[in-house]
Structure formats: structure tokens, C-alpha cells
Design a protein around this motif. Structure first.
Motif, mmCIF file in Angstrom:
data_model
loop_
_atom_site.group_PDB
_atom_site.id
_atom_site.type_symbol
_atom_site.label_atom_id
_atom_site.label_comp_id
_atom_site.label_asym_id
_atom_site.label_seq_id
_atom_site.Cartn_x
_atom_site.Cartn_y
_atom_site.Cartn_z
ATOM 1 N N ARG A 12 33.250 38.867 39.442
ATOM 2 C CA ARG A 12 34.190 38.604 40.535
ATOM 3 C C ARG A 12 35.045 37.423 40.099
ATOM 4 O O ARG A 12 34.528 36.452 39.531
ATOM 5 N N PHE A 13 36.349 37.526 40.352
ATOM 6 C CA PHE A 13 37.259 36.469 39.925
ATOM 7 C C PHE A 13 38.414 36.346 40.893
ATOM 8 O O PHE A 13 38.703 37.258 41.667
ATOM 9 N N SER A 14 39.070 35.199 40.852
ATOM 10 C CA SER A 14 40.178 34.902 41.758
ATOM 11 C C SER A 14 41.504 35.306 41.142
ATOM 12 O O SER A 14 41.697 35.194 39.924
ATOM 13 N N THR A 15 42.417 35.783 42.001
ATOM 14 C CA THR A 15 43.797 36.072 41.603
ATOM 15 C C THR A 15 44.712 35.573 42.720
ATOM 16 O O THR A 15 44.239 35.292 43.825
ATOM 17 N N ASP A 19 40.523 37.615 45.719
ATOM 18 C CA ASP A 19 39.430 37.851 44.782
ATOM 19 C C ASP A 19 39.341 39.325 44.424
ATOM 20 O O ASP A 19 39.628 40.201 45.253
ATOM 21 N N TYR A 21 36.876 42.296 42.051
ATOM 22 C CA TYR A 21 35.707 42.681 41.283
ATOM 23 C C TYR A 21 36.185 43.547 40.122
ATOM 24 O O TYR A 21 37.098 44.370 40.286
ATOM 25 N N HIS A 35 38.375 42.430 46.687
ATOM 26 C CA HIS A 35 37.071 42.247 47.346
ATOM 27 C C HIS A 35 37.031 42.815 48.758
ATOM 28 O O HIS A 35 35.952 43.118 49.271
ATOM 29 N N ASP A 57 29.660 37.686 33.681
ATOM 30 C CA ASP A 57 31.004 37.119 33.563
ATOM 31 C C ASP A 57 31.550 37.097 32.146
ATOM 32 O O ASP A 57 32.759 37.065 31.952
ATOM 33 N N ARG A 66 39.844 40.590 33.327
ATOM 34 C CA ARG A 66 40.178 39.409 34.134
ATOM 35 C C ARG A 66 41.429 38.727 33.573
ATOM 36 O O ARG A 66 42.361 38.406 34.322
ATOM 37 N N ARG A 70 45.230 38.595 35.480
ATOM 38 C CA ARG A 70 45.902 37.318 35.751
ATOM 39 C C ARG A 70 47.257 37.245 35.051
ATOM 40 O O ARG A 70 48.237 36.764 35.633
#
Length: 182
Positions: A12-15, A19, A21, A35, A57, A66, A70
Motif C-alpha cells: 500500500r502506498f500514497s499518491t 492511497d 494497493y 484503497h 513492500d 509504485r 507516482r
């Protein structure tokens, strides 16, 4: 029905759009979801204390996904270069998802045109359902499909995100309240 193996790995990561998956199999990227989007796999359900898939990760495909998401959202990348594993879909869904890969950045199509391209002129709703179940948001660009009248409809990640993505790609004139370009 899209079914996923329980032995996938995920992260899971932020954009800037929220967020996400990402999930991978041994063959490649299996999923890329916001998410809070519709049709999130049961293994990632928000009411679970943690995803049922193993969090990894540092997995090479997930790290690459990921980074590319981004870069794409920052306007630094136009296309994704990832091994994709679309085996979770039905043969019909896979054919629709493959067709989505041929919609160029900055261009849009309609559900009807996509159905005609697939030789399924009477199956617009089925094509729409397959587009909506696309497990690989952004990498398989389902956000580039519009309603017959050019309206922004049917994005599992939400119409605000669909608008942002099409604006980023230059497919909308005038931003949020603009009209899709021809």
C-alpha cells in the motif's frame, strides 16, 4: 467474476489521488487499486484489520509499480512498463482489458466503440461491466472510456479521479468542467 489467488503479495502506498494497493503474482502485476474504490478484492476489504495477502513492500514488481504510478501522476511518465498478469479475469474480461491497453495517452473512446472494436456490438453493457472490473487501474487505462455522449461515467475509482487523470493526460479541455477532446 474476477477471482484472485490468496498467495499474492501486496503493498500500500500514497499518491496525490489517494492511497493505492498493488498486488503481484509470480507472473507480474495482478492489481492496482485505489484503497476506497469499488470492486476492491475481498483480500483487501477495508473492514479487515490487515490485508489477507502478504505485505511485501520491497517486491521488485511492486516497487516498480509504485514508482511508475507516482511518475505517471507527476506527469513524468506517459506509459507503464510492467509485466501484467490478467489471468484473474474471465476470457471476455481479459479481451476487454487487452483492448484498453491500446487506447493512447490523451485519447478517449466510448463503451460502444470498444464493444464494436471487439466485435461485440450488442454487448455494450458487458463491455462496461468488464471495464468496471479492471483490476489494474492506471496501468490498464479504463479511465479513458467515456459514455456514448462523451460523459464521464463508470470509473470504479470515482469520477473525481477519472477527471483528474484525463486532465493530466490532456484528454479534457478546460479541466473538471471541460468537454472531452475529439
Amino acid at each position: 467474476m474476477t477471482t484472485f489467488s490468496n498467495d499474492l503479495v501486496c503493498t500500500r502506498f500514497s499518491t496525490p489521488l489517494g492511497d493505492m494497493y498493488a498486488a503481484a503474482s509470480n507472473q507480474g502485476l495482478v492489481g492496482l487499486w485505489f484503497h476506497d474504490q469499488k470492486h476492491l478484492p475481498a483480500q483487501l476489504a477495508p473492514d479487515l484489520p490487515h490485508p489477507l495477502w502478504r505485505m511485501e513492500d520491497d517486491h521488485p514488481v511492486l516497487t516498480k509499480a509504485r514508482d511508475q504510478v507516482r511518475e505517471f501522476l507527476a506527469g513524468e511518465r506517459r506509459d507503464f512498463d510492467l509485466p501484467l498478469d490478467i489471468s484473474a479475469g474471465t476470457p471476455f474480461q481479459r479481451s476487454v482489458w487487452q483492448a484498453l491497453l491500446h487506447i493512447p495517452v490523451g485519447k478517449t473512446t466510448t463503451y460502444g466503440a470498444l464493444a464494436r472494436q471487439l466485435g461485440k456490438t450488442q454487448a455494450m453493457r458487458a463491455v462496461g461491466a468488464a471495464v468496471g472490473r479492471n483490476p489494474l487501474s492506471l496501468a490498464v487505462p479504463c479511465h479513458r472510456v467515456l459514455g456514448q455522449d462523451g460523459s464521464l461515467t463508470g470509473y470504479a475509482g470515482g469520477l473525481t479521479r477519472k477527471t483528474a487523470l484525463l486532465t493530466l493526460e490532456g484528454a479534457l479541455a478546460g479541466g473538471v468542467h471541460g468537454v472531452p477532446k475529439n
